[in-house]
Design a protein around this motif. Structure first.
Motif, short mmCIF file in Angstrom:
data_model
loop_
_atom_site.label_atom_id
_atom_site.label_comp_id
_atom_site.label_asym_id
_atom_site.label_seq_id
_atom_site.Cartn_x
_atom_site.Cartn_y
_atom_site.Cartn_z
N PHE A 1 110.67 117.37 -12.16
CA PHE A 1 110.23 117.50 -10.77
C PHE A 1 111.34 118.18 -9.97
CE2 PHE A 1 109.25 116.56 -6.46
CZ PHE A 1 107.87 116.65 -6.43
N VAL A 2 111.03 119.30 -9.36
CA VAL A 2 112.07 120.04 -8.62
C VAL A 2 111.88 119.87 -7.12
CG1 VAL A 2 112.32 121.80 -10.43
CG2 VAL A 2 110.68 122.17 -8.58
N GLY B 1 101.10 121.45 -10.73
CA GLY B 1 101.05 120.49 -9.62
C GLY B 1 102.20 119.48 -9.75
N ILE C 1 107.82 124.15 -15.00
CA ILE C 1 108.09 122.98 -14.16
C ILE C 1 107.13 121.88 -14.62
CG2 ILE C 1 108.26 122.12 -11.78
CD1 ILE C 1 109.83 124.64 -12.00
N GLU D 1 88.46 121.80 -6.15
CA GLU D 1 89.36 122.96 -6.21
C GLU D 1 88.65 124.26 -6.59
OE1 GLU D 1 93.63 120.75 -7.12
OE2 GLU D 1 92.68 121.83 -8.75
N PHE E 1 109.62 126.70 2.85
CA PHE E 1 108.87 127.77 2.18
C PHE E 1 108.69 128.97 3.11
CE2 PHE E 1 107.46 124.18 -0.37
CZ PHE E 1 107.42 124.72 -1.65
N GLY F 1 98.93 114.28 -3.64
CA GLY F 1 100.15 114.47 -2.85
C GLY F 1 99.93 115.23 -1.56
N LYS G 1 97.73 125.55 -11.90
CA LYS G 1 96.40 125.00 -11.62
C LYS G 1 96.10 125.25 -10.13
CE LYS G 1 97.12 120.31 -10.09
NZ LYS G 1 96.12 120.29 -9.04
N MET H 1 111.48 124.11 -4.95
CA MET H 1 110.36 124.99 -5.31
C MET H 1 110.40 126.33 -4.54
SD MET H 1 107.87 125.09 -7.41
CE MET H 1 106.98 123.63 -7.85
N GLY I 1 98.21 123.21 -2.22
CA GLY I 1 99.61 123.31 -1.77
C GLY I 1 100.32 124.43 -2.51
N1 UDP Z 1 105.91 120.28 -6.34
C1 UDP Z 1 107.26 120.05 -6.18
N2 UDP Z 1 108.04 119.88 -7.28
C2 UDP Z 1 107.54 119.93 -8.54
C3 UDP Z 1 106.14 120.17 -8.72
C4 UDP Z 1 105.36 120.36 -7.59
O1 UDP Z 1 107.77 120.01 -5.05
O2 UDP Z 1 108.30 119.76 -9.49
C5 UDP Z 1 105.08 120.44 -5.14
C6 UDP Z 1 104.49 121.83 -4.94
O3 UDP Z 1 105.44 122.70 -4.37
C7 UDP Z 1 103.30 121.48 -4.03
C8 UDP Z 1 102.88 120.09 -4.50
O4 UDP Z 1 103.97 119.57 -5.25
O5 UDP Z 1 103.74 121.38 -2.68
C9 UDP Z 1 101.64 120.11 -5.38
O6 UDP Z 1 100.52 120.24 -4.53
P1 UDP Z 1 99.16 120.89 -5.03
O7 UDP Z 1 98.23 120.80 -3.86
O8 UDP Z 1 99.38 122.25 -5.56
O9 UDP Z 1 98.71 120.01 -6.27
P2 UDP Z 1 98.54 118.42 -6.47
O10 UDP Z 1 99.74 117.98 -7.25
O11 UDP Z 1 98.46 117.78 -5.08
O12 UDP Z 1 97.27 118.31 -7.24
#
Ligand code: UDP
Length: 381
Positions: free
Chosen positions: A271-272, A220, A246, A314, A192, A20, A288, A275, A292
């Motif tokens: 999924f929120v 994530g 979450i 990571e 944010f 993402g 994890k 955040m 992001g």
């Molecule tokens: N996120 C979100 N809603 C959720 C779970 C995750 O908006 O319910 C967002 C979180 O704020 C972050 C992204 O999804 O911006 C996850 O990015 P990250 O690089 O941490 O992990 P990835 O999912 O890409 O491995």
């Protein structure tokens, strides 16, 4: 996403939905364009794997989550290919196969600046530009925090935005001129980056306990890693805390957790989209090692317990958080519970991590990146 119009400098974002992070980085920058230069630019996002790569490379987006779950293979591929000479040879070998897509993309998406937020487009697209004698400015915005793969660092790029001081090292190793690097930060959505709101008010709105220390558990966007086990063990440990889980897009886990009886006040979300509010209302993040989530948590001044990371990609995120004192690496359930107990019994330790998170936060990154884009376009006129 596309905003076009006549006579305005046009920004082309090169990205792909492998995970993402590349999309959200582009969207955060676009948000900052609309805030700081609302009428001055047009822009578009081009998914180069999906739209311009031959099969099977065009399936990279859907295949990525499956590949990254095969952790040992992923780690081997990441580390074996993390060498500038190897990448050049690899892309040269692939060139006859991918060049038509690269030239087509160049033809169909002329711009006043290319902004790449993905490592795998840089070497081939810059080669296509060179062969067609196109000198449009090329700006790379690195979206991995520390363990930045060498493919990010193409020498022909005009400028590279780097998220942390630690990520300078691999860039130098790849032969990038220090003059072409700028340590700016990871672009994070504007919501944010607002000043922290009133925690009490947020908790009231969310229906969370005002008294308890609130632990926010996130895996994530996909709700990955042992999220279910971790939440059950925190529940079993009967700590004097409130728990917020979450589950992201992991619906099965959400249903499973919703059906449980909880010993502690617990809120389960799928999924929120709010955040930033959830982070600001919480006291401790257990997650994890996604770049992001880490960058967002630092901005929300949340101390972080990391329980899982994708090998290779990571690993540096973990050392960054730990070395800078903003959190703890706790790969086993006992480590998580012990750290939580320690932070509950010794609030000064948790507050030290909060202070370090505050120090590392880079809430201005998206806006600084946009200022840089505007400057590059202006200088090239
Ligand atoms: N996120 C979100 N809603 C959720 C779970 C995750 O908006 O319910 C967002 C979180 O704020 C972050 C992204 O999804 O911006 C996850 O990015 P990250 O690089 O941490 O992990 P990835 O999912 O890409 O491995």
């Amino acid at each position: 996403m596309k905003k076009t119009g006549k006579h305005k400098p046009h920004i082309v974002f090169l990205f792909s939905d492998t995970g993402g992070g590349h999309r959200s980085a582009s969207e955060a920058i676009i948000e900052a364009i609309n805030l700081d230069f609302p009428e001055e630019f047009t822009y578009e996002m081009v998914d180069f794997f999906k739209e311009y790569s031959p099969p099977p490379l065009n399936l990279a987006g859907p295949v990525y989550p499956l590949m990254s779950r095969m952790e040992y293979m992923w780690e081997f591929t990441f580390k074996a290919s993390d060498n500038p000479d190897f990448m050049r040879v690899l892309f040269s070998a692939f060139w006859p196969y991918i060049r038509f897509g690269m030239y087509k993309m160049l033809r169909e998406h002329p711009g006043d600046i290319y902004v790449s937020v993905h490592p795998l487009i840089n070497i081939p697209f810059l080669r296509a530009m060179r062969r067609r004698e196109i000198t449009t400015p090329y700006f790379i915005v690195v979206t991995d925090l520390v363990s930045t793969h060498t493919a990010w660092f193409a020498k022909e790029a005009d400028l590279i935005s780097i998220p942390t001081e630690q990520a300078r090292k691999p860039a130098l190793y790849a032969g990038i001129d220090p003059e072409k690097m700028k340590v700016i930060g990871l672009p994070v959505a504007d919501r944010f980056c607002k000043p922290p709101g009133d925690k009490k008010g947020l908790r009231k709105k969310l229906g969370w306990s005002q008294e308890k220390t609130i632990i926010l558990l996130v895996g994530g966007g996909e709700g990955m890693g042992p999220l279910g086990t971790v939440s059950k063990e925190i529940n079993q440990a009967k700590l004097d805390v409130g728990l917020v889980v979450i589950t992201g897009r992991n619906r099965k886990l959400k249903e499973e957790l919703e059906a449980m009886d909880w010993n502690i006040p617990t809120h389960i979300y799928g999924f929120v989209t709010d955040m930033p509010d959830l982070m600001r209302a919480a006291d401790i993040l257990v997650t994890k090692a996604g770049p992001g989530t880490i960058s967002e948590a630092l901005i929300a001044n949340l101390p972080i317990i990391l329980y899982h990371r994708i090998p290779g990609q990571e690993e540096g995120n973990v050392s960054y958080v730990i070395d800078e004192g903003a959190g703890i690496w706790a790969p086993n359930i006992e480590d998580i519970i012990n750290t939580l107990e320690d932070w509950l019994n010794n609030p000064e330790k948790r507050m030290l991590a909060v202070e370090n998170a505050k120090r590392l936060a880079r809430p201005d990154a998206s806006r600084q990146i946009v200022q840089t884009i505007a400057e590059m376009v202006r200088l090239n006129k």
